[in-house]
Scaffold this active site. Structure first.
Site, PDB file in Angstrom:
ATOM      1  N   LYS A  52       0.873  -1.215   0.014  1.00  0.00           N
ATOM      2  CA  LYS A  52       0.078   0.038  -0.041  1.00  0.00           C
ATOM      3  C   LYS A  52       0.741   1.335   0.116  1.00  0.00           C
ATOM      4  O   LYS A  52       0.542   2.165  -0.641  1.00  0.00           O
ATOM      5  CB  LYS A  52      -0.909   0.109   1.239  1.00  0.00           C
ATOM      6  N   GLN A  96      -4.643  -1.442   9.954  1.00  0.00           N
ATOM      7  CA  GLN A  96      -4.610  -2.992   9.092  1.00  0.00           C
ATOM      8  C   GLN A  96      -5.107  -4.024   9.993  1.00  0.00           C
ATOM      9  O   GLN A  96      -4.765  -4.085  10.998  1.00  0.00           O
ATOM     10  CB  GLN A  96      -3.017  -2.977   8.796  1.00  0.00           C
ATOM     11  N   ASP A 119     -11.171   2.843   3.928  1.00  0.00           N
ATOM     12  CA  ASP A 119     -11.297   1.240   3.874  1.00  0.00           C
ATOM     13  C   ASP A 119     -13.016   0.975   3.926  1.00  0.00           C
ATOM     14  O   ASP A 119     -13.188  -0.103   3.627  1.00  0.00           O
ATOM     15  CB  ASP A 119     -10.789   0.563   5.109  1.00  0.00           C
TER      16      ASP A 119
HETATM   17  C1  BQF Z   1      -2.059 -10.454  -5.722  1.00  0.00           C
HETATM   18  C2  BQF Z   1      -6.194  -9.112   3.073  1.00  0.00           C
HETATM   19  C3  BQF Z   1      -6.949 -10.888   3.966  1.00  0.00           C
HETATM   20  C4  BQF Z   1      -6.820 -10.306   5.562  1.00  0.00           C
HETATM   21  C5  BQF Z   1      -6.395  -8.888   5.417  1.00  0.00           C
HETATM   22  C6  BQF Z   1      -1.936  -8.399  -4.556  1.00  0.00           C
HETATM   23  C7  BQF Z   1      -2.857  -7.883  -2.130  1.00  0.00           C
HETATM   24  C8  BQF Z   1      -3.116  -9.290  -2.152  1.00  0.00           C
HETATM   25  C9  BQF Z   1      -2.859 -10.326  -3.143  1.00  0.00           C
HETATM   26  C10 BQF Z   1      -3.037  -7.405  -1.136  1.00  0.00           C
HETATM   27  C11 BQF Z   1      -5.646  -8.481   1.700  1.00  0.00           C
HETATM   28  C12 BQF Z   1      -5.619  -9.107   0.413  1.00  0.00           C
HETATM   29  C13 BQF Z   1      -5.047  -7.203   2.019  1.00  0.00           C
HETATM   30  C14 BQF Z   1      -2.384  -9.875  -4.460  1.00  0.00           C
HETATM   31  C15 BQF Z   1      -4.429  -6.314   0.768  1.00  0.00           C
HETATM   32  C16 BQF Z   1      -5.239  -8.067  -0.553  1.00  0.00           C
HETATM   33  O1  BQF Z   1      -1.239 -10.486  -6.440  1.00  0.00           O
HETATM   34  O2  BQF Z   1      -2.947 -11.380  -5.877  1.00  0.00           O
HETATM   35  C17 BQF Z   1      -2.255  -7.526  -3.552  1.00  0.00           C
HETATM   36  O3  BQF Z   1      -1.994  -6.676  -0.684  1.00  0.00           O
HETATM   37  N1  BQF Z   1      -4.225  -7.204  -0.303  1.00  0.00           N
HETATM   38  C18 BQF Z   1      -5.156  -6.553   3.316  1.00  0.00           C
HETATM   39  O4  BQF Z   1      -4.734  -5.253   3.245  1.00  0.00           O
HETATM   40  O5  BQF Z   1      -5.517  -7.196   4.352  1.00  0.00           O
HETATM   41  C19 BQF Z   1      -6.104  -8.442   4.156  1.00  0.00           C
HETATM   42  C20 BQF Z   1      -6.402 -10.263   3.091  1.00  0.00           C
END
Ligand code: BQF
Length: 291
Positions: A52, A96, A119
């Site tokens: 991010k 987060q 968010d």
């Molecule tokens: C990709 C998230 C579960 C719990 C908290 C790119 C992300 C993920 C995969 C990513 C996620 C999932 C995020 C890919 C943010 C998605 O290339 O497939 C990017 O950074 N995500 C989060 O901030 O908190 C989570 C999933």
């Protein structure tokens, strides 16, 4: 078969946002500013927050990462949120998830000012979204809508089965796709862990959104030929053959399902990158609303 390329689509979105930011800066104004609060040292969370921050830098946003110790008290975190709520140089911020067990997530989300809640997790934004009012839409469902739109997937009148009822993905995407508006007007069924005979639902679905968190759960025998499959799952599965010691698996058995369907999102490179891009988009909206 069309691969719904989230990585490329997210990159396109970032270029569009980058252009908007360059115009803002050319006008002599400060760029949008996003802050992220990370409590503790969870490996996946560190990765997410890191990407991010890097994406903010890429599009020209200011970004601030606030790291707090795992042992941080709820009171300290609430104080930090109050500070961010009142920081005039900040357009939006995220906390987060998941948070350490000793912190009440609900209490934290309620403390975030809805105007900075990029968010879209505050009840005010969720309620406004559900009522089709102007709101911050949670980044993952928003990313799915954007991906369906950009690939011109027809949703109107189609039967969409959403599997998973989380507050962050399943529930909001079921609401958005049933609404009027982009990637909307679908007939939506929301299935979950207590659903009886899930396969009979998914087999009849034109669109399946998998947001369950069980690797490779959706198999070829569970889908209709020519369906559209959106895979929101990202589970780390131990794999010694890989340098990292794990591989990322979606909720869909991609190999076999992709042979049978019209369109599918890969994992990685599908919905995940869209989540990041839509967080940036929400931050730009927050900035534009304020200025
Ligand atoms: C990709 C998230 C579960 C719990 C908290 C790119 C992300 C993920 C995969 C990513 C996620 C999932 C995020 C890919 C943010 C998605 O290339 O497939 C990017 O950074 N995500 C989060 O901030 O908190 C989570 C999933």
């Amino acid at each position: 078969m069309t691969v719904l390329d989230g990585k490329k689509t997210a990159q396109d979105l970032k270029e569009e946002i980058k252009l908007s930011v360059s115009k803002i800066k050319a006008g002599g104004k400060r760029p949008p500013h996003l802050a992220a609060v990370l409590v503790g040292n969870d490996g996946a969370s560190l990765t997410y927050v890191g990407s991010k921050v890097r994406s903010c830098e890429y599009v020209g946003f200011d970004s601030t990462l606030i790291r707090l110790e795992e042992s941080t008290s709820e009171e300290t975190l609430l104080k930090k949120i109050n500070e961010l709520n009142h920081d005039d140089h900040l357009d939006g911020f995220i906390v987060q998830l998941p948070l350490p067990k000793h912190i009440n997530e609900e209490k934290i989300l309620l403390a975030i000012s809805p105007t900075k809640d990029v968010d879209g997790f505050h009840p005010s934004n969720f309620g406004r979204m559900a009522l089709e009012m102007d709101a911050f839409i949670p980044a993952t469902p928003y990313g799915i809508i954007e991906l369906l739109e950009r690939y011109q997937i027809k949703t109107s009148g189609k039967h969409c089965v959403v599997v998973g009822r989380s507050h962050i993905v399943g529930r909001p995407i079921s609401i958005l796709m049933s609404q009027k508006g982009p990637a909307g007007n679908a007939t939506v069924t929301l299935a979950h862990s207590r659903t009886e005979d899930l396969a009979s639902l998914t087999k009849n679905a034109d669109i399946v959104v998998m947001a369950l968190g069980i690797p490779e759960y959706l198999t070829a025998d569970m889908v209709k030929e020519g369906a559209v499959i959106i895979d929101v799952g990202i589970t780390r599965v131990a794999d010694e053959k890989h340098p990292k010691g794990y591989v990322i698996k979606g909720d869909v058995a991609y190999e076999e399902v992709s042979k049978k369907v019209a369109a599918i999102t890969p994992v990685p490179g599908g919905v995940g990158p869209m989540t990041i891009a839509m967080l940036l988009k929400n931050t730009l909206f927050a900035y534009q609303r304020k200025n």
